[in-house]
Design an enzyme around this catalytic site. Structure first.
Site, PDB file in Angstrom:
ATOM      1  N   GLY A  22       0.805  -1.219   0.000  1.00 22.70           N
ATOM      2  CA  GLY A  22       0.000   0.000   0.000  1.00 22.70           C
ATOM      3  C   GLY A  22       0.834   1.263   0.000  1.00 22.70           C
ATOM      4  CE1 TYR A  23       0.777   7.427   2.534  1.00 22.54           C
ATOM      5  CE2 TYR A  23       2.795   7.705   1.268  1.00 22.54           C
ATOM      6  CZ  TYR A  23       1.773   8.230   2.020  1.00 22.54           C
ATOM      7  OH  TYR A  23       1.737   9.597   2.256  1.00 22.54           O
ATOM      8  CG  LEU A  24      -1.218   1.657  -3.816  1.00 16.63           C
ATOM      9  CD1 LEU A  24      -2.474   1.342  -4.636  1.00 16.63           C
ATOM     10  CD2 LEU A  24      -0.262   0.474  -3.823  1.00 16.63           C
ATOM     11  N   GLY A  27       5.087   3.761  -9.247  1.00 14.63           N
ATOM     12  CA  GLY A  27       5.777   2.485  -9.458  1.00 14.63           C
ATOM     13  C   GLY A  27       4.805   1.312  -9.323  1.00 14.63           C
ATOM     14  CG  HIS A  28       2.931   0.436  -5.543  1.00 14.78           C
ATOM     15  ND1 HIS A  28       3.099   1.513  -4.696  1.00 14.78           N
ATOM     16  CD2 HIS A  28       3.570  -0.607  -4.951  1.00 14.78           C
ATOM     17  CE1 HIS A  28       3.790   1.139  -3.627  1.00 14.78           C
ATOM     18  NE2 HIS A  28       4.098  -0.143  -3.751  1.00 14.78           N
ATOM     19  CD  GLN A  55       7.070  -7.918   3.829  1.00 11.35           C
ATOM     20  OE1 GLN A  55       6.170  -8.652   3.445  1.00 11.35           O
ATOM     21  NE2 GLN A  55       7.657  -7.060   3.000  1.00 11.35           N
ATOM     22  CG  ASP A 148      11.465  -4.442  -3.501  1.00 11.64           C
ATOM     23  OD1 ASP A 148      11.949  -4.158  -2.395  1.00 11.64           O
ATOM     24  OD2 ASP A 148      10.587  -3.748  -4.062  1.00 11.64           O
TER      25      ASP A 148
HETATM   26  P1  AMP Z   1       5.916  -2.647  -1.743  1.00 15.81           P
HETATM   27  O1  AMP Z   1       4.581  -2.006  -1.590  1.00 15.81           O
HETATM   28  O2  AMP Z   1       7.062  -1.735  -1.461  1.00 15.81           O
HETATM   29  O3  AMP Z   1       6.010  -3.976  -1.055  1.00 15.81           O
HETATM   30  O4  AMP Z   1       6.066  -2.968  -3.294  1.00 15.81           O
HETATM   31  C1  AMP Z   1       5.107  -3.729  -3.970  1.00 15.81           C
HETATM   32  C2  AMP Z   1       5.607  -4.065  -5.351  1.00 15.81           C
HETATM   33  O5  AMP Z   1       5.866  -2.868  -6.066  1.00 15.81           O
HETATM   34  C3  AMP Z   1       6.930  -4.844  -5.335  1.00 15.81           C
HETATM   35  O6  AMP Z   1       6.906  -5.821  -6.370  1.00 15.81           O
HETATM   36  C4  AMP Z   1       7.939  -3.773  -5.617  1.00 15.81           C
HETATM   37  O7  AMP Z   1       9.131  -4.254  -6.231  1.00 15.81           O
HETATM   38  C5  AMP Z   1       7.169  -2.892  -6.566  1.00 15.81           C
HETATM   39  N1  AMP Z   1       7.748  -1.535  -6.592  1.00 15.81           N
HETATM   40  C6  AMP Z   1       7.979  -0.739  -5.530  1.00 15.81           C
HETATM   41  N2  AMP Z   1       8.553   0.413  -5.923  1.00 15.81           N
HETATM   42  C7  AMP Z   1       8.702   0.324  -7.267  1.00 15.81           C
HETATM   43  C8  AMP Z   1       9.265   1.176  -8.274  1.00 15.81           C
HETATM   44  N3  AMP Z   1       9.793   2.367  -7.965  1.00 15.81           N
HETATM   45  N4  AMP Z   1       9.249   0.756  -9.559  1.00 15.81           N
HETATM   46  C9  AMP Z   1       8.720  -0.459  -9.876  1.00 15.81           C
HETATM   47  N5  AMP Z   1       8.193  -1.309  -8.976  1.00 15.81           N
HETATM   48  C10 AMP Z   1       8.174  -0.929  -7.700  1.00 15.81           C
END
Ligand code: AMP
Length: 279
Positions: A22-24, A27-28, A55, A148
């Site tokens: 969340g906190y989209l 990138g998301h 985690q 990631d």
């Molecule tokens: P998170 O909410 O940080 O767990 O990320 C969820 C998904 O979004 C994971 O697959 C991340 O690798 C991807 N993600 C996070 N930040 C980015 C970004 N800047 N560009 C592309 N994918 C992203």
């Protein structure tokens, strides 16, 4: 969610899945777009929003991790997401009468280095929650971000090793205009910390330039030492690790050439940021 997923399956509907905390940000949303492209207009795109406690280490930012479900829901609606799956902790890790939660999924190879070394229980939490989410949503594909990089490699390995019947797609890193990789944690970067956070991107560029300008492979140790000095010239920056490795196996390489992958983690004040690139 699982009942809905099974009804989609019976109807032959294509389902794409994007797991998030969340906190989209954009990138998301780029992962959502990728999922939509792959499942088509008539397919279903599911986004999960769950800040997974297993985690996070005991000293990490679990309790203050940014959360805003109303805003996320709006962004998902604008991004044509079909379903948001936002479970709570009791649903995911029942404590109740039947003895509580006691089954974990552990990847024992790729998870050893880098993030796994700095955050010893992190990937056990990630693989466990992602395995659960895959069983709940039962998608035919799931999209992860290269942001990631190690996580994506571990999920691909888990899917292969445990025969999860879905395809993993890895999408490129989305960046702010100045090169900072988008992250929910960028919210922590107040005042001049935001500018100091550019050392991550600049380190990747510096290493890439060094490798591309050299006619021979460059010793990893020499690059690491130079980058540590460079990073820690920013007053709030402290290098956690920088690693050079084979992109498929994540095995560290002693000398660095074009095509080697580089990843790093840097504390900017109390905020731990990660980034990576193909050199
Ligand atoms: P998170 O909410 O940080 O767990 O990320 C969820 C998904 O979004 C994971 O697959 C991340 O690798 C991807 N993600 C996070 N930040 C980015 C970004 N800047 N560009 C592309 N994918 C992203």
């Amino acid at each position: 969610m699982q009942r809905l997923a099974r009804s989609w399956q019976r109807a032959g509907t294509h389902v794409g899945f994007v797991p998030t905390m969340g906190y989209l940000h954009a990138g998301h949303l780029s992962l959502v777009q990728r999922a939509r492209k792959l499942v088509g207009r008539r397919g279903k795109v599911v986004v999960s929003i769950y800040v997974n406690p297993t985690q996070f280490g005991p000293q990490e930012d679990y309790s203050r991790y940014p959360r805003d479900l109303a805003r996320d829901a709006r962004l998902c609606r604008e991004g044509a997401v079909d379903v948001i799956f936002a479970p709570d902790d009791e649903q995911m890790y029942a404590r109740g009468s039947a003895g509580g939660f006691s089954t974990f999924v552990v990847e024992e190879g790729l998870a050893r280095g880098m993030e796994g070394k700095s955050r010893p229980t992190h990937f056990r939490g990630v693989t466990t929650v992602v395995a659960k989410l895959f069983n709940i949503v039962q998608p035919e594909l799931a999209v992860f971000g290269a942001k990631d990089y190690q996580q994506a490699a571990i999920i691909q390995r888990m899917v292969r090793d445990l025969n999860f019947p879905l395809k993993i797609v890895v999408a490129p890193i989305l960046r702010e205009a100045d090169g900072l990789a988008m992250s929910s944690r960028n919210k922590y970067l107040v005042g001049d910390l935001r500018a100091q956070a550019l050392v991550l991107r600049r380190s990747l560029e510096k290493a890439r330039a060094a490798v591309r300008q050299s006619s021979r492979p460059v010793p990893a140790a020499r690059l690491k030492a130079g980058l540590k000095r460079f990073i820690e010239r920013a007053p709030a920056a402290r290098l956690d690790y920088v690693e050079f490795f084979e992109p498929g196996t994540l095995v560290p390489v002693p000398s660095v050439a074009r095509g080697t992958r580089m990843a790093l983690a840097v504390f900017i004040g109390k905020t731990r940021l990660i980034d990576n690139v193909r050199l």
